[in-house]
Scaffold this active site. Structure first.
Site, PDB file in Angstrom:
ATOM      1  N   LYS A 103       2.325   2.066  -5.211  1.00  0.00           N
ATOM      2  CA  LYS A 103       3.081   1.587  -6.378  1.00  0.00           C
ATOM      3  C   LYS A 103       2.308   1.780  -7.674  1.00  0.00           C
ATOM      4  O   LYS A 103       2.888   2.084  -8.711  1.00  0.00           O
ATOM      5  CB  LYS A 103       3.414   0.091  -6.212  1.00  0.00           C
ATOM      6  CG  LYS A 103       4.327  -0.198  -5.045  1.00  0.00           C
ATOM      7  CD  LYS A 103       4.549  -1.684  -4.853  1.00  0.00           C
ATOM      8  CE  LYS A 103       3.320  -2.434  -4.394  1.00  0.00           C
ATOM      9  NZ  LYS A 103       2.843  -2.112  -3.040  1.00  0.00           N
ATOM     10  N   GLY A 153      -4.104  -4.602  -4.500  1.00  0.00           N
ATOM     11  CA  GLY A 153      -5.108  -3.608  -4.904  1.00  0.00           C
ATOM     12  C   GLY A 153      -4.389  -2.326  -5.259  1.00  0.00           C
ATOM     13  O   GLY A 153      -4.091  -1.526  -4.394  1.00  0.00           O
ATOM     14  N   HIS A 154      -4.051  -2.165  -6.531  1.00  0.00           N
ATOM     15  CA  HIS A 154      -3.306  -0.974  -6.938  1.00  0.00           C
ATOM     16  C   HIS A 154      -4.273   0.107  -7.413  1.00  0.00           C
ATOM     17  O   HIS A 154      -5.037  -0.101  -8.349  1.00  0.00           O
ATOM     18  CB  HIS A 154      -2.293  -1.339  -8.032  1.00  0.00           C
ATOM     19  CG  HIS A 154      -1.187  -2.198  -7.504  1.00  0.00           C
ATOM     20  ND1 HIS A 154      -0.142  -2.650  -8.248  1.00  0.00           N
ATOM     21  CD2 HIS A 154      -0.965  -2.679  -6.244  1.00  0.00           C
ATOM     22  CE1 HIS A 154       0.674  -3.365  -7.492  1.00  0.00           C
ATOM     23  NE2 HIS A 154       0.180  -3.409  -6.279  1.00  0.00           N
ATOM     24  N   GLN A 209       2.315  -5.983  -3.046  1.00  0.00           N
ATOM     25  CA  GLN A 209       2.677  -6.040  -1.612  1.00  0.00           C
ATOM     26  C   GLN A 209       4.030  -5.321  -1.405  1.00  0.00           C
ATOM     27  O   GLN A 209       4.440  -4.563  -2.265  1.00  0.00           O
ATOM     28  CB  GLN A 209       2.715  -7.471  -1.090  1.00  0.00           C
ATOM     29  CG  GLN A 209       1.359  -8.155  -1.027  1.00  0.00           C
ATOM     30  CD  GLN A 209       0.941  -8.799  -2.329  1.00  0.00           C
ATOM     31  OE1 GLN A 209       1.728  -9.472  -2.955  1.00  0.00           O
ATOM     32  NE2 GLN A 209      -0.292  -8.602  -2.745  1.00  0.00           N
ATOM     33  N   ASP A 220       0.819  -1.219   0.000  1.00  0.00           N
ATOM     34  CA  ASP A 220       0.000   0.000   0.000  1.00  0.00           C
ATOM     35  C   ASP A 220       0.848   1.262   0.000  1.00  0.00           C
ATOM     36  O   ASP A 220       0.459   2.291   0.565  1.00  0.00           O
ATOM     37  CB  ASP A 220      -0.958   0.020   1.201  1.00  0.00           C
ATOM     38  CG  ASP A 220      -1.742  -1.265   1.315  1.00  0.00           C
ATOM     39  OD1 ASP A 220      -2.202  -1.747   0.270  1.00  0.00           O
ATOM     40  OD2 ASP A 220      -1.864  -1.806   2.427  1.00  0.00           O
TER      41      ASP A 220
HETATM   42  P1  IMP Z   1      -2.307 -12.905   1.900  1.00  0.00           P
HETATM   43  O1  IMP Z   1      -1.388 -12.327   0.879  1.00  0.00           O
HETATM   44  O2  IMP Z   1      -3.754 -12.708   1.564  1.00  0.00           O
HETATM   45  O3  IMP Z   1      -1.977 -14.329   2.207  1.00  0.00           O
HETATM   46  O4  IMP Z   1      -2.103 -12.109   3.282  1.00  0.00           O
HETATM   47  C1  IMP Z   1      -0.907 -12.237   4.058  1.00  0.00           C
HETATM   48  C2  IMP Z   1      -0.558 -10.899   4.704  1.00  0.00           C
HETATM   49  O5  IMP Z   1      -0.184  -9.968   3.699  1.00  0.00           O
HETATM   50  C3  IMP Z   1      -1.714 -10.248   5.467  1.00  0.00           C
HETATM   51  O6  IMP Z   1      -1.146  -9.527   6.561  1.00  0.00           O
HETATM   52  C4  IMP Z   1      -2.285  -9.253   4.468  1.00  0.00           C
HETATM   53  O7  IMP Z   1      -2.950  -8.185   5.101  1.00  0.00           O
HETATM   54  C5  IMP Z   1      -1.014  -8.803   3.770  1.00  0.00           C
HETATM   55  N1  IMP Z   1      -1.253  -8.335   2.381  1.00  0.00           N
HETATM   56  C6  IMP Z   1      -1.475  -9.098   1.300  1.00  0.00           C
HETATM   57  N2  IMP Z   1      -1.646  -8.331   0.204  1.00  0.00           N
HETATM   58  C7  IMP Z   1      -1.508  -7.063   0.608  1.00  0.00           C
HETATM   59  C8  IMP Z   1      -1.535  -5.817  -0.082  1.00  0.00           C
HETATM   60  O8  IMP Z   1      -1.720  -5.727  -1.299  1.00  0.00           O
HETATM   61  N3  IMP Z   1      -1.338  -4.714   0.682  1.00  0.00           N
HETATM   62  C9  IMP Z   1      -1.098  -4.775   2.030  1.00  0.00           C
HETATM   63  N4  IMP Z   1      -1.054  -5.924   2.705  1.00  0.00           N
HETATM   64  C10 IMP Z   1      -1.256  -7.063   2.005  1.00  0.00           C
END
Ligand code: IMP
Length: 457
Positions: free
Chosen positions: A16, A42-43, A242, A13
């Site tokens: 990017k 989520g970009h 991420q 977040d």
């Molecule tokens: P997962 O990727 O859904 O398995 O989540 C694992 C961890 O990564 C959790 O803490 C999510 O909140 C975090 N996470 C996954 N994708 C994002 C993102 O795009 N932005 C921020 N945090 C993320």
């Protein structure tokens, strides 16, 4: 031309999407590639076409004037139904709506013809979301608070050689055989409550075949396509999802990470593009820190300043809530030890510093310059999660600038306090800031080009 790698320097977040959208307009790459993650990302991009939220599609999609291909790389895990919806919305945007007085989302149609999906990418299957929900329930208080998109179980199946890939969709008989093996296997892993939610094997097969029929024009040998582009010296942008601190290996810390490689090294692995010594590696850092999900967060603030930041972020059109999940993000002070760690892992050649305008109203900015662990002072986080939890940030208080910076376009015109803040970050991290975001829109940016702060100020 060098490859340009764009990596989140924090917990995701960082902005990017907006950085890539702008970069693509300037550098005119022929390929823009997402290389990791999937529906968890989520970009957000705001430009003259409107406001968009992308989960799978690279943020280079909004430059119809360029001849560029947007690639979903082999390192991604793709939810085909979600991707289909995303492509549909790009081509058939919702009508313009008024979101708040005088601010309009003016979504115009975007062509998705040039979106190509690697044959190597893995598919998020219906059982992946259910397995994830079941595991989170099993963890109870120790849950990761994932995004619930089936990302972890899908990557686990990839490593366990049980995955379904895009290339499987080209072979119906082999796909059926794969499902004959995988369906009962996964059904057996689900407890009754979740098992009841799994569609039948036949339904899953039919859904896959119909999605494949609709999307097959996008399937391609993207690794070969990118190798050719690289041989011809074309510019390629690799767009990370991420952030570094969520990397499955280098993130802080398992289990509070995602399941993919979010760093510079994941960019090469997940796209097939070869690294080169002159690659530009841009670390995107938000001027403060946010985190969604569980896990240690040393500079987290839950008081008045955090509320002020949230309010200002909302006023500036980028509220701190998860794009995919809608969960409020935790908010904290700038953290140099974390940024330094990120720099150490990635070797950023430059920094894009975003959302500085969100700090505009603060009278004082607390910057963590080191951690205290017992009697020790640490310049980067410790590797042990227990130690990390016990780290106390050592803050240096900097005066805020209490001035609206969103209209500034030259670094010379910034308030002195902000210049000192930016210089402090750059020096602390050890990489030059080349881009300063002062708002969510494409034009709300100060671009230093080839120069750096030191040479201008
Ligand atoms: P997962 O990727 O859904 O398995 O989540 C694992 C961890 O990564 C959790 O803490 C999510 O909140 C975090 N996470 C996954 N994708 C994002 C993102 O795009 N932005 C921020 N945090 C993320």
């Amino acid at each position: 031309m060098p490859t340009i790698v764009v990596i989140g320097g924090q917990w995701g977040d960082e902005g990017k999407g907006a950085v890539v959208d702008r970069l693509v307009g300037m550098e005119k790459p022929t390929k823009v590639v997402r290389f990791n993650g999937g529906g968890n990302a989520g970009h957000t991009v705001k430009n003259e076409l409107g406001e968009f939220r992308l989960h799978h599609v690279p943020s280079g999609i909004f430059h119809p004037e360029l001849k560029r291909t947007c690639v979903l790389g082999g390192g991604m895990v793709i939810d085909l139904a979600k991707l289909q919806g995303e492509l549909f919305e790009l081509e058939n945007p919702k009508p313009a709506v008024e979101v708040e007085p005088r601010v309009f989302k003016v979504n115009k149609a975007v062509s998705v013809e040039d979106v190509k999906i690697s044959l190597l990418a893995h598919l998020v299957m219906p059982w992946h979301r259910l397995l994830e929900a079941q595991e989170e329930e099993m963890r109870g208080e120790a849950r990761i608070a994932t995004t619930g998109q089936g990302i972890g179980p899908c990557y686990s199946d990839r490593a366990g050689r049980r995955g379904v890939q895009i290339r499987d969709l080209n072979h119906e008989t082999a796909l059926k055989e794969k499902l004959n093996l995988l369906y009962p296997y996964n059904l057996g892993k689900l407890r009754e409550k979740y098992r009841a939610q799994l569609p039948s094997q036949e339904m899953i097969l039919q859904e896959l075949l119909s999605l494949a029929e609709e999307l097959k024009g996008h399937f391609a040998d993207t690794e070969e396509m990118l190798a050719e582009a690289q041989n011809k010296g074309e510019t390629i942008v690799l767009e990370g999802a991420q952030g570094t601190l969520l990397d499955v290996d280098y993130g802080l810390y398992p289990p509070f990470v995602t399941s993919s490689h979010t760093t510079r090294w994941g960019a090469y692995l997940g796209s097939g593009v070869k690294p080169a010594s002159d690659d530009r590696v841009i670390g995107v850092f938000k001027a403060y820190v946010t985190r969604v999900g569980e896990g240690p967060f040393p500079t987290e603030d839950t008081g008045e300043a955090a509320q002020q930041l949230r309010n200002r972020a909302k006023d500036r059109g980028s509220a701190e809530v998860g794009t995919t999940t809608g969960r409020p993000r935790k908010v904290g002070w700038p953290d140099i030890p974390l940024a330094r760690y990120s720099q150490r892992i990635n070797g950023f050649t430059e920094i894009a510093f975003t959302k500085t305008d969100v700090l505009d109203e603060l009278e004082k900015i607390k910057v963590a310059v080191a951690y205290r662990l017992g009697r020790k002072s640490l310049s980067i986080p410790p590797r042990d999660i227990g130690d990390f939890r016990n780290c106390e940030p050592r803050y240096s208080d900097m005066p805020g600038w209490c001035e609206d910076t969103s209209k500034k376009r030259r670094v010379q015109d910034l308030p002195e306090e902000m210049k000192a803040f930016l210089r402090g970050f750059e020096t602390g991290v050890g990489a030059p800031i080349h881009l300063i975001g002062v708002g969510p829109k494409r034009e709300e940016v100060i671009d230093l080009g080839e120069r750096n702060l030191g040479s201008i100020l």
